[in-house]
Write an enzyme that holds these catalytic residues in place. Sequence first.
Site, PDB file in Angstrom:
ATOM      1  N   HIS A 129       0.812  -1.228   0.000  1.00  0.00           N
ATOM      2  CA  HIS A 129       0.000   0.000   0.000  1.00  0.00           C
ATOM      3  C   HIS A 129       0.844   1.276   0.000  1.00  0.00           C
ATOM      4  O   HIS A 129       0.391   2.318  -0.464  1.00  0.00           O
ATOM      5  CB  HIS A 129      -0.967   0.004   1.195  1.00  0.00           C
ATOM      6  CG  HIS A 129      -0.333   0.231   2.530  1.00  0.00           C
ATOM      7  ND1 HIS A 129       0.273  -0.781   3.254  1.00  0.00           N
ATOM      8  CD2 HIS A 129      -0.193   1.362   3.282  1.00  0.00           C
ATOM      9  CE1 HIS A 129       0.734  -0.293   4.387  1.00  0.00           C
ATOM     10  NE2 HIS A 129       0.478   1.005   4.440  1.00  0.00           N
ATOM     11  N   ASP A 130       2.066   1.222   0.503  1.00  0.00           N
ATOM     12  CA  ASP A 130       2.934   2.412   0.517  1.00  0.00           C
ATOM     13  C   ASP A 130       4.029   2.351  -0.544  1.00  0.00           C
ATOM     14  O   ASP A 130       5.038   3.060  -0.443  1.00  0.00           O
ATOM     15  CB  ASP A 130       3.577   2.583   1.901  1.00  0.00           C
ATOM     16  CG  ASP A 130       2.676   3.336   2.878  1.00  0.00           C
ATOM     17  OD1 ASP A 130       1.765   4.048   2.413  1.00  0.00           O
ATOM     18  OD2 ASP A 130       2.868   3.198   4.096  1.00  0.00           O
ATOM     19  N   LYS A 151       5.945   5.399  -2.014  1.00  0.00           N
ATOM     20  CA  LYS A 151       6.932   6.186  -1.258  1.00  0.00           C
ATOM     21  C   LYS A 151       8.341   6.074  -1.837  1.00  0.00           C
ATOM     22  O   LYS A 151       9.206   6.881  -1.513  1.00  0.00           O
ATOM     23  CB  LYS A 151       6.942   5.760   0.213  1.00  0.00           C
ATOM     24  CG  LYS A 151       5.741   6.275   0.996  1.00  0.00           C
ATOM     25  CD  LYS A 151       5.848   5.947   2.479  1.00  0.00           C
ATOM     26  CE  LYS A 151       4.704   6.547   3.270  1.00  0.00           C
ATOM     27  NZ  LYS A 151       4.789   6.229   4.715  1.00  0.00           N
ATOM     28  N   HIS A 206       2.439   9.913  -2.871  1.00  0.00           N
ATOM     29  CA  HIS A 206       2.794   8.484  -2.860  1.00  0.00           C
ATOM     30  C   HIS A 206       1.598   7.581  -3.183  1.00  0.00           C
ATOM     31  O   HIS A 206       1.778   6.492  -3.726  1.00  0.00           O
ATOM     32  CB  HIS A 206       3.418   8.087  -1.517  1.00  0.00           C
ATOM     33  CG  HIS A 206       2.427   7.818  -0.429  1.00  0.00           C
ATOM     34  ND1 HIS A 206       1.914   8.811   0.377  1.00  0.00           N
ATOM     35  CD2 HIS A 206       1.843   6.654   0.001  1.00  0.00           C
ATOM     36  CE1 HIS A 206       1.078   8.283   1.248  1.00  0.00           C
ATOM     37  NE2 HIS A 206       1.012   6.978   1.041  1.00  0.00           N
ATOM     38  N   HIS A 246      -6.042   4.413  -0.040  1.00  0.00           N
ATOM     39  CA  HIS A 246      -6.099   4.332   1.422  1.00  0.00           C
ATOM     40  C   HIS A 246      -6.056   5.689   2.117  1.00  0.00           C
ATOM     41  O   HIS A 246      -6.184   5.766   3.339  1.00  0.00           O
ATOM     42  CB  HIS A 246      -4.974   3.419   1.965  1.00  0.00           C
ATOM     43  CG  HIS A 246      -3.583   3.917   1.769  1.00  0.00           C
ATOM     44  ND1 HIS A 246      -2.946   3.910   0.553  1.00  0.00           N
ATOM     45  CD2 HIS A 246      -2.680   4.434   2.646  1.00  0.00           C
ATOM     46  CE1 HIS A 246      -1.728   4.382   0.675  1.00  0.00           C
ATOM     47  NE2 HIS A 246      -1.537   4.715   1.949  1.00  0.00           N
ATOM     48  N   HIS A 247      -5.917   6.780   1.326  1.00  0.00           N
ATOM     49  CA  HIS A 247      -5.991   8.120   1.916  1.00  0.00           C
ATOM     50  C   HIS A 247      -7.248   8.874   1.472  1.00  0.00           C
ATOM     51  O   HIS A 247      -7.354  10.089   1.695  1.00  0.00           O
ATOM     52  CB  HIS A 247      -4.741   8.930   1.569  1.00  0.00           C
ATOM     53  CG  HIS A 247      -3.530   8.511   2.343  1.00  0.00           C
ATOM     54  ND1 HIS A 247      -3.410   8.703   3.705  1.00  0.00           N
ATOM     55  CD2 HIS A 247      -2.389   7.871   1.943  1.00  0.00           C
ATOM     56  CE1 HIS A 247      -2.246   8.223   4.111  1.00  0.00           C
ATOM     57  NE2 HIS A 247      -1.614   7.702   3.072  1.00  0.00           N
ATOM     58  N   ASP A 250      -4.171   1.966   8.562  1.00  0.00           N
ATOM     59  CA  ASP A 250      -3.058   2.882   8.383  1.00  0.00           C
ATOM     60  C   ASP A 250      -3.076   3.992   9.439  1.00  0.00           C
ATOM     61  O   ASP A 250      -2.040   4.302  10.039  1.00  0.00           O
ATOM     62  CB  ASP A 250      -3.139   3.482   6.976  1.00  0.00           C
ATOM     63  CG  ASP A 250      -1.864   4.204   6.570  1.00  0.00           C
ATOM     64  OD1 ASP A 250      -0.796   3.580   6.623  1.00  0.00           O
ATOM     65  OD2 ASP A 250      -1.952   5.384   6.204  1.00  0.00           O
TER      66      ASP A 250
END
Length: 353
Positions: free
Chosen positions: A210-211, A214, A239, A270-271, A299
């Site tokens: 998920h990240d 980055k 990201h 997810h944000h 998260d």
Amino acid sequence: MKTIFVVDDNTVNLITADEALSEQYNVITLASASTMFDFLNTTMPDLILLDIMMPDIDGFDALKRLRADARYAEIPVIFLTGKSDAATEALGFEMGVIDFISKPFSKPVLINRIKTHLHIEDIIHERTATIREQTEALKQRTEKLLRLQNSITSVLSRIVENRDKLTGEHIARTTGYIKIILEAMIERGVYSEEMKNWDLDVVISSARMHDLGKITVTDLILNKPERLADDEFDIIKTHAAEGEKIIDDIISESGDEAFLQNAKLFAGYHHEWWNGTGYPHGLMGISIPLQGRIMAIADVYDALVSERSYKKAFAHEKAVEIILENKGVQFDPKIVEVFQEVNGLFKKVKECQ
């Protein structure tokens, strides 16, 4: 040499069958069904010729007992009968006989019928064995692919985590939280229709990416020990979109696998906020993919309970309180309700790290 049981209370029929078949097969003649069951304890036939009209145990009862016993259920059975009405044949086929041979039978007819059925059985066994071998080979290839997939995921996740010095074991913890939420949602029937075709192992594993976006963010910002300036935070926010784009590129190169599709949704959404004020797409409510709505809680919880150079870690209880306060604002209300019931398991995951 294949073994055939001939079961008939008529001696003439037993002799006729033995004479017809003994040159090509190992023939065991038996005068009753009870005798047949005694022999089955030591000898497994390839075919049973079974008379219907017998004293003590008739052919139908004997067939029922054969089919009820896992040891004998697959033995092919042909009924020997002096009556060939439609009702008898229908019942026999329904119970699992493969054919009927009328009595009195001639030697050529008996030989040809037996040869045909045993040949069919050989073909079935060969094809079954081939299918079994192909299935096992496919299983091994699938397991190898899954190991490769997990290895690639782990490597990519470690690359992200090693660059981001501030988040510690964030990926491992959020993966644990995702597993807890998913299992609790399934148990409670929350979004069950949307999740009915999900492979949980695949979905949980894909959450580790998920990240991924980055890796496009400079170390100077990613590992800045102070609170980020507004323009730096804007760069960090990229990201999510960058992770979605990277995984889209992988999909274009390698194929539209379920693992990658799930990873893309975890990375890109997810944000997003339930009320539409999140990023990068500004989606609202259930238009946000379910993977993103689930990861949002995992998260944020981990960010709240983790220490950073610019903040202290919140206590578990405070983190839960913040998430509950944002029910219907930042987070999906239904998933928050699930989280409210199982958040104690989140605390255990955090304490184990």
